[in-house]
Write a protein that holds these residues in place. Sequence first.
Motif, PDB file in Angstrom:
ATOM      1  N   ILE A   1       0.865  -1.053   0.073  1.00 34.22           N
ATOM      2  CA  ILE A   1       0.098   0.059  -0.058  1.00 34.22           C
ATOM      3  C   ILE A   1       1.024   1.337  -0.054  1.00 34.22           C
ATOM      4  O   ILE A   1       1.791   1.166   0.662  1.00 34.22           O
ATOM      5  CB  ILE A   1      -0.888   0.032   1.135  1.00 34.22           C
ATOM      6  CG1 ILE A   1      -1.773  -1.158   1.222  1.00 34.22           C
ATOM      7  CG2 ILE A   1      -1.886   1.228   1.125  1.00 34.22           C
ATOM      8  CD1 ILE A   1      -2.691  -1.502   2.426  1.00 34.22           C
TER       9      ILE A   1
ATOM     10  N   THR B   1      -3.048   5.102  -1.709  1.00 36.92           N
ATOM     11  CA  THR B   1      -3.920   4.173  -2.563  1.00 36.92           C
ATOM     12  C   THR B   1      -5.331   4.216  -2.189  1.00 36.92           C
ATOM     13  O   THR B   1      -5.601   4.005  -1.276  1.00 36.92           O
ATOM     14  CB  THR B   1      -3.145   2.700  -2.387  1.00 36.92           C
ATOM     15  OG1 THR B   1      -2.141   2.682  -2.446  1.00 36.92           O
ATOM     16  CG2 THR B   1      -4.263   1.700  -3.413  1.00 36.92           C
TER      17      THR B   1
ATOM     18  N   GLY C   1      -3.630   1.992 -10.749  1.00 34.22           N
ATOM     19  CA  GLY C   1      -3.005   0.640 -10.343  1.00 34.22           C
ATOM     20  C   GLY C   1      -3.640  -0.557 -10.880  1.00 34.22           C
ATOM     21  O   GLY C   1      -2.918  -1.483 -11.681  1.00 34.22           O
TER      22      GLY C   1
ATOM     23  N   GLN D   1      -8.373   1.368  -9.027  1.00 30.66           N
ATOM     24  CA  GLN D   1      -7.564   1.748  -7.811  1.00 30.66           C
ATOM     25  C   GLN D   1      -6.656   2.571  -8.385  1.00 30.66           C
ATOM     26  O   GLN D   1      -5.771   2.523  -9.421  1.00 30.66           O
ATOM     27  CB  GLN D   1      -6.552   0.598  -7.395  1.00 30.66           C
ATOM     28  CG  GLN D   1      -5.949   0.789  -6.266  1.00 30.66           C
ATOM     29  CD  GLN D   1      -5.356  -0.820  -5.923  1.00 30.66           C
ATOM     30  OE1 GLN D   1      -4.080  -0.844  -6.031  1.00 30.66           O
ATOM     31  NE2 GLN D   1      -6.253  -1.514  -5.004  1.00 30.66           N
TER      32      GLN D   1
ATOM     33  N   ARG E   1      -3.256   5.662  -7.341  1.00 31.70           N
ATOM     34  CA  ARG E   1      -2.091   5.788  -6.782  1.00 31.70           C
ATOM     35  C   ARG E   1      -1.482   6.997  -6.635  1.00 31.70           C
ATOM     36  O   ARG E   1      -1.183   7.560  -7.884  1.00 31.70           O
ATOM     37  CB  ARG E   1      -1.293   4.486  -6.918  1.00 31.70           C
ATOM     38  CG  ARG E   1      -1.373   3.047  -6.803  1.00 31.70           C
ATOM     39  CD  ARG E   1      -0.299   2.217  -7.043  1.00 31.70           C
ATOM     40  NE  ARG E   1      -0.774   0.786  -6.599  1.00 31.70           N
ATOM     41  CZ  ARG E   1       0.098  -0.288  -6.715  1.00 31.70           C
ATOM     42  NH1 ARG E   1       1.179  -0.100  -7.247  1.00 31.70           N
ATOM     43  NH2 ARG E   1      -0.407  -1.421  -6.506  1.00 31.70           N
TER      44      ARG E   1
END
Length: 212
Positions: A79, A89, A121, A157, A159
Amino acid sequence: MNFVFRKLQASFTQQAFVFSQTLPVCRAAPSVQCPTWGAAFVNERQHHSMPTHEIGRWKHLMKKRVQKKKKDRFQMKPIVASTDSAYGTLNVQVSGYDMALVEHYTQYIHNLCNRLGINVGLCYALPTKTMEVMLMQEKGTKMYVDAVLKTHERVVQLRSLDTMLCPILMDVVLKNQPEGVKLSVKEFTEEDFKGRFKERPEMRELMSQINY
């Protein structure tokens, strides 16, 4: 003289007659033997026994490929920690009953992040949740299934999202949110990673039996 000449002529005709009888046999013999002799000559590939010094071979010139080890797809990635100028994240979760709307809206968010230069991600789907709507009869206590609702959920997701860019992203995403689709943003945790996989109670029972 005539007698001698006639005798020589008779002997010559006899030899010619004998030669004419033996000639077809002599001509027939090579015609029968030629195919076998020719086939034997063609099949004898004598150049295979001679050294070629790898002439015409090319595989030894190419580099040998090293087989890469297969990575574990179900291994949790570390993470990313948040900083003063960027978030860590984040999981952008899109859910709804219409799978087509959920898929298109998820694709829109993914393309928007790519255009804005935001690091995406992962983009994955969560297990579909099924819910049965039960109704009770007016005169009675029995319940029956009136409808079956399936909730589809997708996750994008992100990042290291910049704090200055986050309000712009959320403003554009919320303005283009379709009806019947829910949107939520939360930090990624280990529980979210485990929620990607379906639970199997049968396996749990077997594992408990093995442990005992």
